[in-house]
Design an enzyme around this catalytic site. Structure first.
Site, mmCIF file in Angstrom:
data_model
loop_
_atom_site.group_PDB
_atom_site.id
_atom_site.type_symbol
_atom_site.label_atom_id
_atom_site.label_comp_id
_atom_site.label_asym_id
_atom_site.label_seq_id
_atom_site.Cartn_x
_atom_site.Cartn_y
_atom_site.Cartn_z
ATOM 1 N N ASN A 11 4.620 32.052 71.115
ATOM 2 C CA ASN A 11 4.636 31.835 69.672
ATOM 3 C C ASN A 11 3.451 32.607 69.114
ATOM 4 O OD1 ASN A 11 4.501 30.912 67.069
ATOM 5 N ND2 ASN A 11 4.565 28.731 67.595
ATOM 6 N N LYS A 18 0.255 31.183 70.916
ATOM 7 C CA LYS A 18 0.467 29.968 71.708
ATOM 8 C C LYS A 18 1.421 30.346 72.822
ATOM 9 C CE LYS A 18 0.543 26.077 68.548
ATOM 10 N NZ LYS A 18 1.404 25.127 67.858
ATOM 11 N N ARG A 92 9.349 32.592 69.681
ATOM 12 C CA ARG A 92 9.622 31.963 68.396
ATOM 13 C C ARG A 92 9.568 33.047 67.324
ATOM 14 N NH1 ARG A 92 5.759 28.499 64.506
ATOM 15 N NH2 ARG A 92 7.390 27.732 63.121
ATOM 16 N N HIS A 181 11.241 25.551 60.549
ATOM 17 C CA HIS A 181 11.038 24.465 61.530
ATOM 18 C C HIS A 181 12.374 24.036 62.139
ATOM 19 C CE1 HIS A 181 7.216 23.032 59.185
ATOM 20 N NE2 HIS A 181 6.862 23.846 60.162
ATOM 21 N N LEU A 210 6.133 16.589 60.024
ATOM 22 C CA LEU A 210 4.865 16.601 59.288
ATOM 23 C C LEU A 210 3.751 17.126 60.183
ATOM 24 C CD1 LEU A 210 5.196 12.985 57.753
ATOM 25 C CD2 LEU A 210 6.124 15.136 56.856
ATOM 26 N N ASN A 212 0.923 20.862 60.276
ATOM 27 C CA ASN A 212 0.175 21.629 59.282
ATOM 28 C C ASN A 212 1.126 22.102 58.198
ATOM 29 O OD1 ASN A 212 -2.603 21.700 59.936
ATOM 30 N ND2 ASN A 212 -2.080 22.880 61.756
ATOM 31 N N GLY A 213 2.262 22.662 58.652
ATOM 32 C CA GLY A 213 3.367 22.874 57.733
ATOM 33 C C GLY A 213 4.193 21.594 57.758
ATOM 34 N N ARG A 242 -0.554 24.448 51.787
ATOM 35 C CA ARG A 242 0.504 24.905 50.875
ATOM 36 C C ARG A 242 0.950 23.755 49.983
ATOM 37 N NH1 ARG A 242 4.393 26.867 55.506
ATOM 38 N NH2 ARG A 242 2.686 26.527 56.965
ATOM 39 N N GLY A 331 2.397 16.551 64.309
ATOM 40 C CA GLY A 331 1.056 15.959 64.368
ATOM 41 C C GLY A 331 0.835 14.745 63.472
ATOM 42 N N VAL A 332 1.156 14.878 62.195
ATOM 43 C CA VAL A 332 0.953 13.764 61.265
ATOM 44 C C VAL A 332 2.041 12.705 61.463
ATOM 45 C CG1 VAL A 332 0.836 13.110 58.830
ATOM 46 C CG2 VAL A 332 -0.192 15.267 59.588
ATOM 47 N N GLU A 334 3.810 11.934 64.024
ATOM 48 C CA GLU A 334 3.738 11.194 65.287
ATOM 49 C C GLU A 334 2.531 10.277 65.353
ATOM 50 O OE1 GLU A 334 4.010 14.076 68.528
ATOM 51 O OE2 GLU A 334 5.590 15.113 67.421
ATOM 52 N N ASN A 335 1.489 10.611 64.570
ATOM 53 C CA ASN A 335 0.216 9.894 64.737
ATOM 54 C C ASN A 335 -0.243 9.053 63.553
ATOM 55 O OD1 ASN A 335 -0.715 10.902 67.435
ATOM 56 N ND2 ASN A 335 -0.396 12.857 66.387
ATOM 57 N N GLU A 385 8.964 21.939 70.493
ATOM 58 C CA GLU A 385 9.587 23.213 70.145
ATOM 59 C C GLU A 385 9.585 24.173 71.331
ATOM 60 O OE1 GLU A 385 7.002 22.906 66.562
ATOM 61 O OE2 GLU A 385 8.531 24.173 65.662
HETATM 62 P P1 ADP Z 1 1.302 22.661 63.632
HETATM 63 O O1 ADP Z 1 2.101 22.688 64.897
HETATM 64 O O2 ADP Z 1 2.101 22.785 62.371
HETATM 65 O O3 ADP Z 1 0.080 23.521 63.643
HETATM 66 P P2 ADP Z 1 0.771 19.888 64.329
HETATM 67 O O4 ADP Z 1 2.147 19.396 64.487
HETATM 68 O O5 ADP Z 1 -0.080 20.039 65.537
HETATM 69 O O6 ADP Z 1 0.708 21.216 63.464
HETATM 70 O O7 ADP Z 1 0.031 18.900 63.309
HETATM 71 C C1 ADP Z 1 -1.280 19.121 62.885
HETATM 72 C C2 ADP Z 1 -1.685 17.999 61.939
HETATM 73 O O8 ADP Z 1 -1.534 16.729 62.617
HETATM 74 C C3 ADP Z 1 -3.140 18.088 61.490
HETATM 75 O O9 ADP Z 1 -3.230 17.821 60.106
HETATM 76 C C4 ADP Z 1 -3.790 16.965 62.262
HETATM 77 O O10 ADP Z 1 -4.888 16.427 61.584
HETATM 78 C C5 ADP Z 1 -2.678 15.964 62.349
HETATM 79 N N1 ADP Z 1 -2.956 14.981 63.412
HETATM 80 C C6 ADP Z 1 -3.062 15.215 64.729
HETATM 81 N N2 ADP Z 1 -3.401 14.067 65.385
HETATM 82 C C7 ADP Z 1 -3.537 13.116 64.434
HETATM 83 C C8 ADP Z 1 -3.885 11.728 64.456
HETATM 84 N N3 ADP Z 1 -4.172 11.099 65.587
HETATM 85 N N4 ADP Z 1 -3.887 11.066 63.276
HETATM 86 C C9 ADP Z 1 -3.600 11.696 62.126
HETATM 87 N N5 ADP Z 1 -3.277 12.992 62.042
HETATM 88 C C10 ADP Z 1 -3.245 13.690 63.174
#
Ligand code: ADP
Length: 397
Positions: A11, A18, A92, A181, A210, A212-213, A242, A331-332, A334-335, A385
């Site tokens: 990627n 990546k 990708r 995506h 959810l 970065n994008g 964005r 990232g967002v 899932e967490n 992905e």
């Molecule tokens: P991308 O693949 O689009 O670069 P990711 O899917 O890795 O992005 O998501 C990145 C986002 O997820 C960042 O804003 C990061 O702060 C957020 N994130 C990662 N871990 C956590 C967490 N434990 N709690 C809240 N947000 C998180």
């Protein structure tokens, strides 16, 4: 590793690569890493293999140097890529336009078309193409397969894909909703019926990716019928840097009154907007820290983010009519339990009830977080992905 059973997934972004070596059949990540800050003085590569982390810091001139370094990192960590049984390389690619939907074997002509499609994705397709070029030089004897971010959304009905502007202008310049995506939306929407023990053809899902994008999709029986990103990955949800949806008149206003030209607006929309623009930070964890300190701008940014998400959930409930599942990923998604809870709060009348304890319970895997009483299942489904790209490339060999 036995003969030719792995796929190298690449990627390639504007300043990063990546990469991951994947076992597509055993669904396992073997090794992988991230080359960052290519072309900058403070380049960096972080590589992981068998639970160990390897790091190298120093300038990395270009993508070719970055890939060579990744190759060396494999060897240094004890896994020679020449003996790793690589059957194919999966790439990708962000924009397939109307030319590519399915995973495609990369030839010189295909690469030229990916480069041509840069006019639709000037930030993404050029570095994707560079990654393909350097990887083909490095692995000339392997099949290289492009997997397109737009592919899953080829099925959007015309009513969802068409922008309400002059149809001749739209046709002449390729102006339509493509969506992005797609690999993640497809992967997650296929996991959902499996997790719920339902027939895929009879499962309607809203996927909220959810990261970065960020993007949302509405998937009816496995087929995408709506998505929030458009001609470019700028539309829809609030993202790290964005803005998502905007009144297009804002751009005319800023051009006329602030004298912003195309480049200024490009920077504003791609780098100075979203969470970053509103609060100064684009990382969701940092946003959380600022909110905890009582930072008013960070709190407002969070509220704008959640409000937009709710609006899309509501819209997609209406688009689908009957919804069986809402799945959060990336990232967002899932967490961030607070985002999931706040975005879906008060929707019991629409059949959506998140169980607070399930939602807050720590976990990494796919899980259901809705209440027993909830007609709509709410899930967290980690996206993958790289695995999806590896499996798409694997089907060629
Ligand atoms: P991308 O693949 O689009 O670069 P990711 O899917 O890795 O992005 O998501 C990145 C986002 O997820 C960042 O804003 C990061 O702060 C957020 N994130 C990662 N871990 C956590 C967490 N434990 N709690 C809240 N947000 C998180």
């Amino acid at each position: 590793m036995s003969a030719n059973k792995t796929v190298l997934v690449i990627n390639s972004g504007s300043s990063s690569i990546k990469y991951q070596l994947v076992d597509p059949v055993g669904e396992a990540e073997i090794a992988g890493g991230l080359v960052e800050q290519i072309g900058e003085p403070d380049g960096r590569i972080v590589h992981e293999f068998e639970g160990r982390r390897y790091e190298l810091v120093g300038p990395i001139a270009d993508h070719a140097a970055g890939l060579r370094l990744a190759y060396d990192m494999f060897a240094d960590s004890g896994l020679n890529l020449d003996d790793a049984g690589i059957a194919a390389v999966g790439h990708r690619v962000v924009h397939g336009g109307t030319s590519f939907h399915e995973p495609t074997l990369i030839t010189g002509e295909v690469l030229a078309e990916i480069v041509r499609l840069s006019e639709l994705a000037p930030l993404h397709n050029p570095p994707n193409a560079i990654g393909i070029e350097v990887a083909r030089e490095h692995f000339p004897d392997l099949p290289h397969v492009a997997v397109f971010d737009t592919g899953f959304f080829r099925s959007l009905p015309e009513a969802a894909a068409t922008y309400a502007i002059d149809r001749e202008v739209a046709a002449a310049y390729g102006v339509r909703r493509y969506g992005f995506h797609g690999t993640s939306h497809e992967y997650v929407s296929r996991q959902v019926p499996q997790l719920l023990g339902r027939e895929p053809a009879e499962t309607n899902t809203i996927v909220l990716h959810l990261g970065n994008g960020a993007s949302a999709s509405a998937v009816r029986g496995g087929v995408a019928v709506e998505t929030s990103m458009g001609l470019t990955p700028l539309e829809g949800l609030v993202m790290g840097t964005r803005p998502g949806d905007l009144d297009p008149g804002i751009l005319l206003h800023l051009h006329r009154t602030a004298g912003m030209n195309v480049e200024d607006l490009d920077v504003l929309l791609n780098r100075r907007s979203g969470l970053k623009g509103m609060s100064g930070v684009n990382d969701f964890r940092e946003l959380g820290r600022l909110r905890a300190e009582g930072d008013a701008a960070a709190q407002l940014a969070y509220e704008v983010y959640v409000h937009r998400l709710r609006k899309y959930v509501g819209a997609y409930l209406a688009v689908l009519g009957r919804v069986d599942a809402i799945a959060f990923t990336a990232g967002v998604g899932e967490n961030a339990a607070d985002v999931r809870e706040d975005a879906l709060a008060g929707l019991e009348r629409l059949g959506v009830a998140v169980d607070a304890a399930r939602n807050r319970a720590p976990g990494r895997g796919a899980r259901v977080i809705s209440a027993e009483s909830s007609e709509v299942s709410v899930l967290v489904v980690p996206t993958n992905e790289e695995l999806a790209i590896a499996q798409a490339a694997w089907r060629f060999v």
